[in-house]
Design a protein around this motif. Structure first.
Motif, PDB file in Angstrom:
ATOM      1  N   ALA A  70       0.858  -1.018  -0.007  1.00 56.64           N
ATOM      2  CA  ALA A  70       0.069  -0.031  -0.134  1.00 56.64           C
ATOM      3  C   ALA A  70       0.862   1.454   0.036  1.00 56.64           C
ATOM      4  O   ALA A  70       0.497   2.287  -0.637  1.00 56.64           O
ATOM      5  CB  ALA A  70      -0.939   0.135   1.086  1.00 56.64           C
ATOM      6  N   HIS A  71       1.985   1.238   0.682  1.00 53.90           N
ATOM      7  CA  HIS A  71       2.958   2.182   0.790  1.00 53.90           C
ATOM      8  C   HIS A  71       3.491   2.612  -0.571  1.00 53.90           C
ATOM      9  O   HIS A  71       3.656   3.702  -1.080  1.00 53.90           O
ATOM     10  CB  HIS A  71       4.085   2.106   1.796  1.00 53.90           C
ATOM     11  N   LEU A  72       3.705   1.464  -1.403  1.00 48.58           N
ATOM     12  CA  LEU A  72       4.528   1.611  -2.578  1.00 48.58           C
ATOM     13  C   LEU A  72       3.315   2.101  -3.621  1.00 48.58           C
ATOM     14  O   LEU A  72       3.731   2.767  -4.725  1.00 48.58           O
ATOM     15  CB  LEU A  72       4.895   0.193  -3.087  1.00 48.58           C
ATOM     16  N   GLY A  73       2.230   1.949  -3.251  1.00 52.61           N
ATOM     17  CA  GLY A  73       1.130   2.640  -4.239  1.00 52.61           C
ATOM     18  C   GLY A  73       1.248   2.242  -5.583  1.00 52.61           C
ATOM     19  O   GLY A  73       1.156   1.015  -6.005  1.00 52.61           O
ATOM     20  N   THR A  74       1.300   2.796  -6.663  1.00 49.94           N
ATOM     21  CA  THR A  74       1.479   2.724  -8.032  1.00 49.94           C
ATOM     22  C   THR A  74       2.846   1.812  -8.281  1.00 49.94           C
ATOM     23  O   THR A  74       2.878   1.173  -9.433  1.00 49.94           O
ATOM     24  CB  THR A  74       1.366   3.918  -8.980  1.00 49.94           C
ATOM     25  N   ALA A  75       3.334   1.565  -7.614  1.00 49.58           N
ATOM     26  CA  ALA A  75       4.738   0.761  -7.667  1.00 49.58           C
ATOM     27  C   ALA A  75       4.681  -0.599  -6.981  1.00 49.58           C
ATOM     28  O   ALA A  75       5.538  -1.356  -6.700  1.00 49.58           O
ATOM     29  CB  ALA A  75       6.080   1.515  -7.267  1.00 49.58           C
ATOM     30  N   ALA A  76       3.322  -0.920  -6.517  1.00 51.71           N
ATOM     31  CA  ALA A  76       2.952  -2.184  -5.665  1.00 51.71           C
ATOM     32  C   ALA A  76       3.706  -3.203  -6.323  1.00 51.71           C
ATOM     33  O   ALA A  76       3.915  -4.347  -5.707  1.00 51.71           O
ATOM     34  CB  ALA A  76       1.553  -2.174  -5.344  1.00 51.71           C
ATOM     35  N   ALA A  77       3.655  -3.461  -7.782  1.00 47.72           N
ATOM     36  CA  ALA A  77       4.116  -4.687  -8.512  1.00 47.72           C
ATOM     37  C   ALA A  77       5.407  -4.972  -8.317  1.00 47.72           C
ATOM     38  O   ALA A  77       5.930  -6.129  -8.550  1.00 47.72           O
ATOM     39  CB  ALA A  77       3.793  -4.427  -9.773  1.00 47.72           C
ATOM     40  N   ARG A  78       6.116  -3.774  -7.755  1.00 53.54           N
ATOM     41  CA  ARG A  78       7.888  -4.179  -7.459  1.00 53.54           C
ATOM     42  C   ARG A  78       7.850  -5.135  -6.302  1.00 53.54           C
ATOM     43  O   ARG A  78       8.970  -5.868  -6.137  1.00 53.54           O
ATOM     44  CB  ARG A  78       8.282  -2.819  -6.937  1.00 53.54           C
ATOM     45  N   LEU A  79       6.766  -5.303  -5.274  1.00 50.13           N
ATOM     46  CA  LEU A  79       6.859  -6.144  -4.168  1.00 50.13           C
ATOM     47  C   LEU A  79       6.394  -7.336  -4.530  1.00 50.13           C
ATOM     48  O   LEU A  79       5.130  -7.491  -4.805  1.00 50.13           O
ATOM     49  CB  LEU A  79       6.367  -5.683  -2.819  1.00 50.13           C
ATOM     50  N   GLN A  80       6.902  -8.643  -4.914  1.00 53.23           N
ATOM     51  CA  GLN A  80       6.541  -9.876  -5.334  1.00 53.23           C
ATOM     52  C   GLN A  80       6.688 -10.949  -4.390  1.00 53.23           C
ATOM     53  O   GLN A  80       7.350 -10.883  -3.547  1.00 53.23           O
ATOM     54  CB  GLN A  80       7.346 -10.063  -6.461  1.00 53.23           C
ATOM     55  N   THR A  81       5.608 -11.776  -4.549  1.00 53.91           N
ATOM     56  CA  THR A  81       5.455 -12.814  -3.642  1.00 53.91           C
ATOM     57  C   THR A  81       5.916 -14.219  -4.272  1.00 53.91           C
ATOM     58  O   THR A  81       5.345 -14.328  -5.513  1.00 53.91           O
ATOM     59  CB  THR A  81       4.039 -12.953  -2.955  1.00 53.91           C
ATOM     60  N   GLY A  82       6.849 -15.005  -3.896  1.00 52.61           N
ATOM     61  CA  GLY A  82       7.211 -16.193  -4.385  1.00 52.61           C
ATOM     62  C   GLY A  82       6.588 -17.328  -3.445  1.00 52.61           C
ATOM     63  O   GLY A  82       5.993 -17.009  -2.643  1.00 52.61           O
ATOM     64  N   HIS A  83       7.111 -18.458  -3.997  1.00 47.60           N
ATOM     65  CA  HIS A  83       6.741 -19.679  -3.208  1.00 47.60           C
ATOM     66  C   HIS A  83       7.330 -19.836  -1.763  1.00 47.60           C
ATOM     67  O   HIS A  83       6.606 -20.694  -0.758  1.00 47.60           O
ATOM     68  CB  HIS A  83       6.943 -21.020  -3.972  1.00 47.60           C
ATOM     69  N   ASP A  84       8.454 -19.458  -1.413  1.00 51.13           N
ATOM     70  CA  ASP A  84       8.937 -19.374  -0.061  1.00 51.13           C
ATOM     71  C   ASP A  84       9.287 -18.013   0.356  1.00 51.13           C
ATOM     72  O   ASP A  84       9.939 -17.919   1.561  1.00 51.13           O
ATOM     73  CB  ASP A  84      10.035 -20.383  -0.190  1.00 51.13           C
ATOM     74  N   GLY A  85       9.004 -16.957  -0.258  1.00 49.49           N
ATOM     75  CA  GLY A  85       9.297 -15.536   0.278  1.00 49.49           C
ATOM     76  C   GLY A  85       8.912 -14.628  -0.510  1.00 49.49           C
ATOM     77  O   GLY A  85       8.070 -14.346  -1.288  1.00 49.49           O
ATOM     78  N   TYR A  86       9.649 -13.327  -0.191  1.00 49.76           N
ATOM     79  CA  TYR A  86       9.303 -11.932  -0.964  1.00 49.76           C
ATOM     80  C   TYR A  86      10.444 -11.629  -1.791  1.00 49.76           C
ATOM     81  O   TYR A  86      11.658 -11.755  -1.326  1.00 49.76           O
ATOM     82  CB  TYR A  86       8.608 -10.969   0.066  1.00 49.76           C
ATOM     83  N   ARG A  87      10.079 -10.565  -2.691  1.00 52.14           N
ATOM     84  CA  ARG A  87      11.384  -9.929  -3.384  1.00 52.14           C
ATOM     85  C   ARG A  87      10.755  -8.616  -3.834  1.00 52.14           C
ATOM     86  O   ARG A  87       9.682  -8.449  -4.284  1.00 52.14           O
ATOM     87  CB  ARG A  87      11.482 -10.878  -4.753  1.00 52.14           C
ATOM     88  N   LEU A  88      11.720  -7.564  -3.706  1.00 47.09           N
ATOM     89  CA  LEU A  88      11.486  -6.281  -4.017  1.00 47.09           C
ATOM     90  C   LEU A  88      12.415  -6.075  -5.100  1.00 47.09           C
ATOM     91  O   LEU A  88      13.551  -6.328  -5.329  1.00 47.09           O
ATOM     92  CB  LEU A  88      12.078  -5.254  -2.892  1.00 47.09           C
ATOM     93  N   ASP A  89      11.439  -5.826  -6.257  1.00 50.89           N
ATOM     94  CA  ASP A  89      12.520  -5.470  -7.555  1.00 50.89           C
ATOM     95  C   ASP A  89      12.867  -3.974  -7.651  1.00 50.89           C
ATOM     96  O   ASP A  89      12.321  -3.176  -7.813  1.00 50.89           O
ATOM     97  CB  ASP A  89      11.261  -5.752  -8.638  1.00 50.89           C
ATOM     98  N   VAL A  90      14.165  -3.986  -7.237  1.00 49.89           N
ATOM     99  CA  VAL A  90      14.869  -2.879  -7.114  1.00 49.89           C
ATOM    100  C   VAL A  90      16.123  -2.759  -7.971  1.00 49.89           C
ATOM    101  O   VAL A  90      16.974  -3.603  -7.544  1.00 49.89           O
ATOM    102  CB  VAL A  90      15.119  -2.221  -5.723  1.00 49.89           C
ATOM    103  N   ALA A  91      16.282  -1.910  -8.605  1.00 48.15           N
ATOM    104  CA  ALA A  91      17.727  -1.801  -9.548  1.00 48.15           C
ATOM    105  C   ALA A  91      18.887  -1.514  -9.007  1.00 48.15           C
ATOM    106  O   ALA A  91      18.744  -0.678  -7.968  1.00 48.15           O
ATOM    107  CB  ALA A  91      17.403  -1.077 -10.910  1.00 48.15           C
ATOM    108  N   ALA A  92      19.997  -1.566  -9.195  1.00 45.70           N
ATOM    109  CA  ALA A  92      21.309  -1.053  -8.642  1.00 45.70           C
ATOM    110  C   ALA A  92      21.082   0.451  -8.529  1.00 45.70           C
ATOM    111  O   ALA A  92      21.858   1.172  -7.388  1.00 45.70           O
ATOM    112  CB  ALA A  92      22.400  -1.275  -9.499  1.00 45.70           C
ATOM    113  N   ASP A  93      20.558   1.082  -9.524  1.00 46.55           N
ATOM    114  CA  ASP A  93      20.649   2.758  -9.454  1.00 46.55           C
ATOM    115  C   ASP A  93      19.579   3.136  -8.502  1.00 46.55           C
ATOM    116  O   ASP A  93      19.404   4.321  -8.177  1.00 46.55           O
ATOM    117  CB  ASP A  93      20.679   3.350 -10.862  1.00 46.55           C
TER     118      ASP A  93
END
Length: 948
Positions: free
Chosen positions: A77-100
Motif C-alpha cells: 500500500a505504501h508503494l502505491g502505483t509501484a506495488a508490483a515491485r513487491l513480489q511474492t514467491g513460493h517461499d518468500g518475498y522479493r523487492l524489484d529494485v535496480a542498482a541505481d
C-alpha cells in the motif's frame, strides 16, 4: 508492456522510501525492518523463515507469519502505483529494485567505476559516492542481527569510499580539498593505519610537513599503548619521505605483509622467544594441533621483522607445486629452467625470514624444499608451522600450547583465553562490559574449550545468535569435553573437532550443504561463484544469505582486499571434506568443482582474446590454486574431456604469460596414451607443442605439432598445430616454411593477427621488408585484445629495426611493452624489451642500452629463460664489439653458439677460433662485468673537465 514506476530506497542513513519522486513515510519498526531487509537483498528473494528469524530473534510468536503477511501487505500500500515491485514467491518475498535505485548499490558501483578510471574522473565519482551517506545507517533497526551485519558492511564501504576519495584527491592535486575529511577519517578510527597514512600525505600536500610527522608520532604511540602492536614499515617509509621533502604520489598498491586484523592476545612471550631463537637457529618449526594459533603467531613474528616472505601452503595440494608457490611469494616469474633453483638464487642474496605456513599435508616435499633452501642460502632464516616436525637435523621444534586458562583469584579480563573470547564477542554483539557473573560464565566456557583459540573464537561468534547463558548451556550439552588432568595434543584436537561439529550442527541444512561443497575449493571463492554453486545444488534458501550466515558463524572467513574473497581456515576445510565424504557427496562435489574449473578456463580463454584481457588475467592468477586442484582431480579421476578442455582453453594464457605450470599440464596431457584417440587430440598436441617451444625444446615442438596435424579433423586443431610448428621453424631460420605455415593458419579464420604477424616477422628476418609491412598492414584494426595489439606492435618494431628506422621501431616497441604489461603478457614484455635495447644501441644511445641490458639480463637469469637470454647476450656482444670490448663479446658469442637451447641467429655472429666455452654461471659474470666496466667508462668520458 508498462514501464515500472520509479522507486528508490535509501539505507545510508535513516531508512527512506521514494515512490515516483515523492517520499513515502513507512511507520513502525517491524515494517521498516521488512522494507530494509528486502531492499538490502538487492533483488533476491528473502525467505519467510529468514524474515521471521530477523523480526523475532528469540522466539517467533504463533501469530508471526500472519503479522509478517500484514506488514508486507501494508508495504504494498505504501508503494502505491509501484506495488508490483513487491513480489511474492513460493517461499518468500522479493523487492524489484535496480542498482541505481538503492543507494548502497549505487555507492559500490561508483567505487568500482572510480577504481577503473583516471584520477580526475575518479575524484568526481567518489565525491558523488561519498555524498550518498546521510547520517548513521539504519540507526533505529540495528538491534536486529541481519540489519546490524548489513550496517557493518555499509560502514566498511564508507571507509573504502572515503579512503579512495582522499587518495584520488591527492593524486589529482586536490589535497587541500579533503584535508578535513582525512582528519575526520582518522578521528573515527584512531588505530587504522591507512587512515593515518592518508592524513599524513594530505598534510604534506598542503605544505604542513611538521604536522604530518606529528601525526605519525601520535599514531605510533597510540598504536603501541592501546594494542601492543608496532605500525607496518609503510609508516616509517612515509615519515622519511616527508622529512626529506619527497612524499611522492599516492601508491597504486601496497606491498604490506599480511597480518591478523585483530591483535594477537596472550602470545607476547612466544613472540619474544621466537625472535630469540631465530637469532641463532636457521630453522624453527612452530608445532601444535590445528586451531592452536600457529599461523597467527608466525605472521606476528614476520610482521615485526624488516624483511619477511610468507609462503602459504594451505591452497597447495600438489607437492610439485611448492616451488611455483614459493616463486609467486617472491614475486618471481620463472620461465625456463628449474623453479626452485631460481628461488634459491634470489634468497641466497637476502638476509631475512621465510615463513612457510601449513606444512603438514605436504610434509615430505616441504622437508626436501627446506633442505635445499638451507643449503643454498646461508643467511636465510625459516619459520615453519606444522602439526608435526619436518624431521630435519637443523630443525628446532617450538611446541605451541593453548592459551592460559583462568585460575583462582585472577583478574579474568586479563587472562588471555578470556580476553580472546571477550574481543570476539564484542565484534559479534557490541554492548556494555560484562558483569562479574558473566565473566565467570566466560571463564567456564574457555576452560571447557581448553584454551584453543579457534574453538574460543567459534564459540564467541555464536553470540550473534544466542545469549551468553544459552551459549553456555548449549556448549555444555553439545561438546565432548575432556576432564581429569592436562589433555594431550590429540585430545585437544578432538575437542576442537567437537567445537567445529557443534557449530556445524547449528547450521541449517542448506548452510551445511553449501559449507561441504565449498570445502573442495582450496583457495576460497568469490561471491558470484558461491551463489552459482548454491543455485546449481538446488538450495531451498538464497545462497548469498546462506554464505553470509557461514561468515557470521566463523565457519568461513571473508576478506575485502580488492575483490571480496570467502575462504575456510584449513582446519575447517578439512572438517568439511570429511563431512562431504560421510554424506556420500564427494563424487558429485568433485564433478561440480571440475565443471566449474572447465567453465572458468573457457571464460578466461574467451575473454583473453577481447579488450577485457586484463580482467581475465587477474581472474586467472587469482584462481590458479583452485584451477590446479581441479586439474589434479580431473586427472586422478580419468576425466580426459575436462583435462583437454582446460588445457586448450588456456592456450593463449600459456603462450603470452610466464605461467610455466600451465605449460607443464599441456605436455603432461600430451604424453597420456589415451589422448591419441580423443576428439581434441590435435588441439592438445598443438598446445603441448607451444609449451615445448616456450621451454626451448624445438625438436619436441615439431614432433608434437606434426603428430597433431596428422590427427586434426577440424580447422581449430590444424591452427593449434600450425602456429607452434611455425615457431620451431623460426628458431632454426627456415623463414619460407614459417611463412607457409602462418599463411595456412591465417586461412583457418582463428586469431589471424598472430599468424599474419608470424609471417610478417619471418619476411622481415628474410630481408623482405616490403612484404613484411604488407602482411602486418592486413591485421591493423583486427586485434581486439591488448596482447594481440602488443604482438602486432612488436612485429612492426622488428620490421623497422631491420630497415634501420630506429625512431619508428622504438615507438613500436614501447607500445608493445605498455600494452603487454597492461594485459599481463609478461613473455611479450621480455622480447619487446630486447628489441627496444637493440635499436637504442644502434641509435648511439649506448648508456641507455647498457643499463637496459643489465636489467633484462638479470630478469631473464632470475626467471631461468635461457632461450631469450642467449639471444639477449648475443645482442649485447654486438654492442660490446662496437665499443672495442672484444674479449667478452667473443666469450658470449662462443657460449651462445654451443648452447642447445639458443635460437639460430641469421646471419650467425662469427665465433673466434680458440675461444673457450664457459658455463652459464661464468657467462653471466662476464656479461655483468662488461656492462659495469663500459657504463663506468662512459660516465668517466662524459664527466666535465676543469682547467688547472
Amino acid at each position: 508492456m508498462l514501464a515500472l514506476v520509479g522507486v528508490r530506497v535509501e539505507v545510508l542513513g535513516p531508512l527512506r522510501l521514494v515512490v515516483d519522486g515523492v517520499p513515502v513515510d513507512v511507520p513502525g519498526p517491524k515494517r521498516r525492518a521488512v522494507l530494509a531487509l528486502l531492499a538490502l537483498a538487492e533483488g533476491r528473494v528473502v525467505t519467510v523463515d529468514h524474515l521471521l528469524d530477523a523480526l523475532w530473534p528469540s522466539e517467533v510468536p504463533e501469530s508471526g507469519r500472519q503479522a509478517l503477511h500484514t506488514h508486507v501487505s501494508r508495504l504494498r500500500a505504501h508503494l502505491g502505483t509501484a506495488a508490483a515491485r513487491l513480489q511474492t514467491g513460493h517461499d518468500g518475498y522479493r523487492l524489484d529494485v535496480a542498482a541505481d535505485e538503492l543507494d548502497v548499490a549505487q555507492a559500490r558501483a561508483l567505487l568500482a567505476k572510480a577504481r577503473a578510471t583516471t584520477d580526475s574522473d575518479a575524484y568526481a565519482l567518489l565525491r558523488e559516492a561519498h555524498a550518498l551517506w546521510r547520517g548513521p545507517v539504519l540507526a533505529d533497526l540495528t538491534d536486529l542481527g541481519p540489519i546490524a551485519t548489513a550496517v557493518e558492511a555499509c560502514t566498511r564501504l564508507h571507509r573504502d569510499v572515503t579512503d579512495a576519495l582522499i587518495a584520488a584527491a591527492l593524486a589529482s592535486g586536490r589535497g587541500g580539498e579533503i584535508l578535513g575529511l582525512a582528519t575526520e577519517s582518522l578521528a573515527a578510527d584512531p588505530l587504522r593505519e591507512p587512515a593515518a597514512l592518508l592524513l599524513m600525505r594530505a598534510l604534506a600536500a598542503a605544505g604542513r610537513p611538521a604536522e604530518a610527522l606529528h601525526t605519525a608520532r601520535e599514531f605510533r604511540t597510540r598504536l603501541v599503548d592501546e594494542t601492543g602492536l608496532d605500525p607496518t614499515p609503510a609508516l616509517g617509509e612515509l615519515e622519511r619521505d616527508i622529512a626529506g621533502g619527497a612524499a611522492g604520489p599516492m601508491p597504486t598498491r601496497t606491498d604490506v605483509l599480511a597480518r591478523p586484523t585483530t591483535r594477537l592476545i596472550g602470545r607476547d612471550d612466544e613472540v619474544a622467544a621466537l625472535h630469540g631463537l631465530l637469532a641463532h637457529e636457521r630453522l624453527v618449526t612452530i608445532a601444535g594441533p590445528g586451531g592452536v594459533g600457529k599461523t597467527s603467531l608466525a605472521l606476528e613474528v614476520a610482521g615485526r621483522r624488516e624483511a619477511s616472505t610468507v609462503l602459504l601452503l594451505a591452497p597447495v595440494t600438489d607437492p610439485a607445486a611448492i616451488p611455483h608457490a614459493l616463486a609467486a611469494a617472491l614475486n618471481l616469474n620463472v620461465v625456463q629452467g628449474d623453479v626452485l633453483t631460481a628461488c634459491v638464487a634470489v634468497l641466497a642474496h637476502r638476509t631475512g625470514l621465510l615463513v612457510i605456513d601449513n606444512c603438514e599435508h605436504l610434509i615430505d616435499a616441504v622437508r626436501d624444499t627446506v633442505e635445499v633452501l638451507l643449503a643454498g642460502c646461508a643467511d636465510l632464516r625459516i619459520l615453519a608451522t606444522s602439526r608435526e616436525r619436518l624431521g630435519l637435523a637443523a630443525e628446532y621444534a617450538f611446541r605451541l600450547a593453548p592459551l592460559p586458562l583462568p585460575g583462582p583469584d585472577q583478574d579474568l579480563p586479563d587472562v588471555p583465553s578470556v580476553a580472546v573470547f571477550l574481543e570476539r564477542a564484542a565484534r559479534a554483539r557490541p554492548g556494555p562490559a560484562p558483569t562479574p557473573a558473566e565473566l565467570r560464565t566466560v571463564a567456564d566456557i574457555v576452560r571447557r574449550l581448553d584454551g584453543m583459540p579457534l574453538a574460543i573464537e567459534l564459540a564467541a561468534g555464536r553470540l550473534s545468535t544466542f545469549s551468553l547463558t544459552d551459549l553456555h548451556r548449549r556448549l555444555d550439552r553439545s561438546l565432548d569435553l575432556l576432564g581429569g588432568g592436562r589433555p594431550t595434543a590429540d585430545a585437544r584436537h578432538r575437542t576442537l573437532r567437537a567445537t567445529v561439529e557443534w557449530s556445524y550442527d547449528l547450521l541449517t541444512e542448506d548452510e551445511r550443504r553449501l559449507f561441504r561443497q565449498l570445502s573442495v575449493f582450496v583457495d576460497g571463492v568469490d561471491l558470484e561463484t558461491a551463489e552459482r554453486i548454491g543455485t546449481e545444488m538446488g538450495l531451498r534458501s538464497d545462497p548469498g544469505t546462506a554464505l553470509a550466515h557461514l561468515v557470521d558463524t566463523s565457519m568461513i572467513d571473508v576478506a575485502f582486499d580488492g575483490a571480496t574473497r570467502y575462504r575456510m581456515l584449513e582446519t575447517l576445510r578439512a572438517y568439511g571434506l570429511d563431512r562431504l565424504a560421510e554424506a556420500g557427496e564427494e563424487e558429485a562435489a568433485g564433478e561440480r568443482f571440475v565443471r566449474w574449473a572447465v567453465e572458468l578456463a573457457d571464460w578466461i580463454g574467451t575473454v583473453l582474446a577481447t579488450e577485457r584481457e586484463p580482467d581475465a588475467d587477474t581472474v586467472l592468477r587469482r584462481e590458479l590454486p583452485n584451477l590446479r586442484a581441479a586439474w589434479l582431480l580431473a586427472r586422478s579421476r580419468g576425466r580426459l574431456d575436462a583435462a583437454a578442455a582446460m588445457v586448450t582453453a588456456l592456450y593463449e594464457a600459456m603462450s603470452y604469460r610466464d605461467l610455466v605450470e600451465l605449460r607443464g599440464w599441456a605436455e603432461q596431457l600430451a604424453d597420456d596414451p589415451a589422448i591419441a584417440a580423443h576428439p581434441k587430440a590435435a588441439t592438445v598436441l598443438g598446445t603441448a607443442a607451444e609449451a615445448a617451444y616456450l621451454r626451448g625444446d624445438h625438436p619436441r615442438t615439431e614432433r608434437l605439432a606434426r603428430a597433431g596435424l596428422e590427427r586434426a579433423t577440424d580447422d581449430a586443431g590444424r591452427w593449434y598445430c600450425l602456429i607452434p610448428l611455425a615457431w620451431a621453424e623460426l628458431a632454426r631460420g627456415a623463414y619460407a616454411e614459417v611463412i607457409e605455415h602462418c599463411l595456412a593458419a591465417t586461412a583457418l579464420a582463428r586469431r589471424a593477427s598472430e599468424a599474419l604477424g608470424g609471417a610478417a616477422l619471418a619476411s622481415a628476418y628474410a630481408g623482405d621488408a616490403d612484404e613484411a609491412r604488407a602482411l602486418i598492414e592486413r591485421v591493423h584494426g583486427g586485434a581486439a585484445s591488448p596482447s594481440q595489439r602488443a604482438w602486432i606492435a612488436y612485429v612492426s618494431g622488428e620490421i623497422e629495426s631491420r630497415t634501420g628506422d630506429n625512431d619508428i621501431a622504438e615507438r613500436h616497441y614501447l607500445t608493445a611493452i605498455e600494452l603487454a604489461r597492461r594485459s599481463g603478457a609478461t613473455f611479450l614484455v621480455g622480447v619487446a624489451t630486447v628489441g627496444l635495447l637493440t635499436v637504442r644501441a644502434a641509435a648511439g644511445r649506448v648508456g641507455d642500452a647498457l643499463r637496459g641490458y643489465r636489467e633484462v639480463i638479470e630478469y631473464f637469469a632470475r626467471t631461468g629463460n635461457w632461450t631469450h637470454l642467449w639471444a639477449t647476450l648475443r645482442d649485447l656482444a654486438g654492442l660490446l664489439r662496437t665499443l672495442g670490448d672484444q674479449e667478452p663479446a667473443a666469450l658470449l658469442v662462443a657460449a651462445a653458439a654451443a648452447a642447445p637451447d639458443a635460437p639460430v641467429a641469421v646471419p650467425p655472429p662469427p665465433v673466434v677460433a680458440g675461444t673457450p666455452v664457459l658455463d652459464r654461471t661464468d657467462v653471466l659474470e662476464v656479461a655483468r662485468r662488461a656492462i659495469e666496466r663500459n657504463v663506468h667508462a662512459l660516465a668517466k668520458d662524459s664527466a666535465p673537465t676543469h682547467a688547472v
